[in-house]
Design a protein around this motif. Structure first.
Motif, PDB file in Angstrom:
ATOM      1  N   ARG A  94       0.793  -1.226   0.000  1.00 35.13           N
ATOM      2  CA  ARG A  94       0.000   0.000   0.000  1.00 35.13           C
ATOM      3  C   ARG A  94       0.826   1.278   0.000  1.00 35.13           C
ATOM      4  NH1 ARG A  94      -4.984   2.035   3.994  1.00 35.13           N
ATOM      5  NH2 ARG A  94      -4.917   4.208   3.265  1.00 35.13           N
ATOM      6  N   TYR A  95       1.754   1.465   0.915  1.00 33.48           N
ATOM      7  CA  TYR A  95       2.517   2.718   1.030  1.00 33.48           C
ATOM      8  C   TYR A  95       3.939   2.523   0.520  1.00 33.48           C
ATOM      9  CZ  TYR A  95      -1.093   3.735   4.542  1.00 33.48           C
ATOM     10  OH  TYR A  95      -2.272   3.911   5.204  1.00 33.48           O
ATOM     11  N   VAL A 110       6.131   9.941  -2.930  1.00 29.67           N
ATOM     12  CA  VAL A 110       5.477   9.252  -1.823  1.00 29.67           C
ATOM     13  C   VAL A 110       4.091   8.858  -2.310  1.00 29.67           C
ATOM     14  CG1 VAL A 110       4.705   9.391   0.567  1.00 29.67           C
ATOM     15  CG2 VAL A 110       6.743  10.664  -0.158  1.00 29.67           C
ATOM     16  N   VAL A 111       3.739   7.590  -2.156  1.00 36.07           N
ATOM     17  CA  VAL A 111       2.472   7.107  -2.690  1.00 36.07           C
ATOM     18  C   VAL A 111       1.725   6.271  -1.656  1.00 36.07           C
ATOM     19  CG1 VAL A 111       3.477   5.017  -3.727  1.00 36.07           C
ATOM     20  CG2 VAL A 111       1.362   5.967  -4.673  1.00 36.07           C
ATOM     21  N   ASP A 112       0.412   6.431  -1.677  1.00 32.59           N
ATOM     22  CA  ASP A 112      -0.510   5.582  -0.937  1.00 32.59           C
ATOM     23  C   ASP A 112      -1.538   5.080  -1.948  1.00 32.59           C
ATOM     24  OD1 ASP A 112      -2.395   4.397   0.728  1.00 32.59           O
ATOM     25  OD2 ASP A 112      -2.961   6.249   1.757  1.00 32.59           O
ATOM     26  N   LEU A 151      -4.733   7.050  -6.463  1.00 34.36           N
ATOM     27  CA  LEU A 151      -3.520   7.174  -5.661  1.00 34.36           C
ATOM     28  C   LEU A 151      -3.499   8.489  -4.902  1.00 34.36           C
ATOM     29  CD1 LEU A 151      -0.889   6.242  -8.413  1.00 34.36           C
ATOM     30  CD2 LEU A 151      -2.044   4.671  -6.821  1.00 34.36           C
ATOM     31  N   THR A 152      -3.005   8.465  -3.682  1.00 36.07           N
ATOM     32  CA  THR A 152      -2.545   9.674  -3.009  1.00 36.07           C
ATOM     33  C   THR A 152      -1.062   9.784  -3.359  1.00 36.07           C
ATOM     34  OG1 THR A 152      -4.137   9.460  -1.208  1.00 36.07           O
ATOM     35  CG2 THR A 152      -2.184  10.822  -0.804  1.00 36.07           C
ATOM     36  N   LEU A 153      -0.704  10.847  -4.082  1.00 38.19           N
ATOM     37  CA  LEU A 153       0.619  10.916  -4.692  1.00 38.19           C
ATOM     38  C   LEU A 153       1.240  12.285  -4.442  1.00 38.19           C
ATOM     39  CD1 LEU A 153       2.617   9.374  -6.563  1.00 38.19           C
ATOM     40  CD2 LEU A 153       1.376  10.357  -8.506  1.00 38.19           C
ATOM     41  N   ASP A 179       7.022  -0.822  -5.282  1.00 34.08           N
ATOM     42  CA  ASP A 179       7.048  -1.137  -3.851  1.00 34.08           C
ATOM     43  C   ASP A 179       5.641  -1.214  -3.264  1.00 34.08           C
ATOM     44  OD1 ASP A 179       9.822  -1.130  -3.927  1.00 34.08           O
ATOM     45  OD2 ASP A 179      10.010   0.892  -3.089  1.00 34.08           O
ATOM     46  N   ALA A 180       4.813  -0.222  -3.569  1.00 34.47           N
ATOM     47  CA  ALA A 180       3.495  -0.116  -2.940  1.00 34.47           C
ATOM     48  C   ALA A 180       2.529  -1.191  -3.415  1.00 34.47           C
ATOM     49  CB  ALA A 180       2.899   1.268  -3.202  1.00 34.47           C
TER      50      ALA A 180
END
Length: 197
Positions: A94-95, A110-112, A151-153, A179-180
């Protein structure tokens, strides 16, 4: 977590672009890309290579106007492909966050993989264009991808050379998304206290 393929094949046709995209999140980094914008092709190939995504993109766009619709619409369809391939996001990390340098330039992402689209960008591109690619369209690519992939990016770039700045951004985006979206072998559920993303 099931062994289901995390793939998508999507097409989109408007009066401005005709696009076909295939995506395999768990690929080898193979890419076949043809958008009519050489530098954009290079960036999508780098994105696939460094994210280990198998990716095909074919876009016939209104390049006689400019590069905007082609870059925006490819990002839209690519975002939709990520959303479809990830399904219910069960088992993903996820993160993620990555910083990637390219000579004097550095990009941070940075991603969620949250299902809640949000995009924030900081920095400026040092030159207005890179070949036929308008530099600020890199930011717009990130926005369109985030909105359509859910995405939260957060993205930042700095440097002295726009080619390096944009390339570092695409590579950082690839590494953070790899990764996420990776499967965490310890997790069998969706990584949210709500039970859904």
């Amino acid at each position: 977590m099931s062994d289901a393929d995390r793939t998508a094949a999507l097409s989109r046709e408007t009066s401005e672009t005709t696009i076909e995209v295939t995506l395999d999140i768990d690929g080898d980094g193979d890419a076949v890309v043809e958008t009519g914008i050489g530098f954009f092709d290079h960036m999508l190939e780098a994105f696939a290579k460094h994210g280990l995504f198998d990716l095909t993109v074919n876009c016939d766009g209104d390049l006689h106007i400019d590069d905007h619709h082609t870059i925006e619409d490819v990002a839209i369809v690519l975002g939709e492909a990520f959303a479809e391939a990830l399904g219910d996001k069960r088992g993903i990390v996820r993160y993620a966050d990555r910083k990637v340098p390219l000579d004097e330039a550095v990009a941070s992402v940075v991603v969620d993989v949250s299902g809640r689209p949000f995009f924030d960008f900081s920095g400026d591109f040092s030159q207005e264009s890179i070949g036929d690619f308008t530099s600020v369209m890199a930011e717009h690519f990130g926005l369109s991808l985030a909105m359509n992939a859910g995405l939260t990016l957060h993205v930042g770039v700095e440097g002295d050379n726009a080619h390096h700045e944009v390339e570092a951004m695409f590579k950082a985006l690839a590494r953070s998304l790899d990764d996420a979206t990776r499967i965490d072998p310890r997790r069998s559920d969706t990584p949210s206290t709500k039970g859904t993303l």
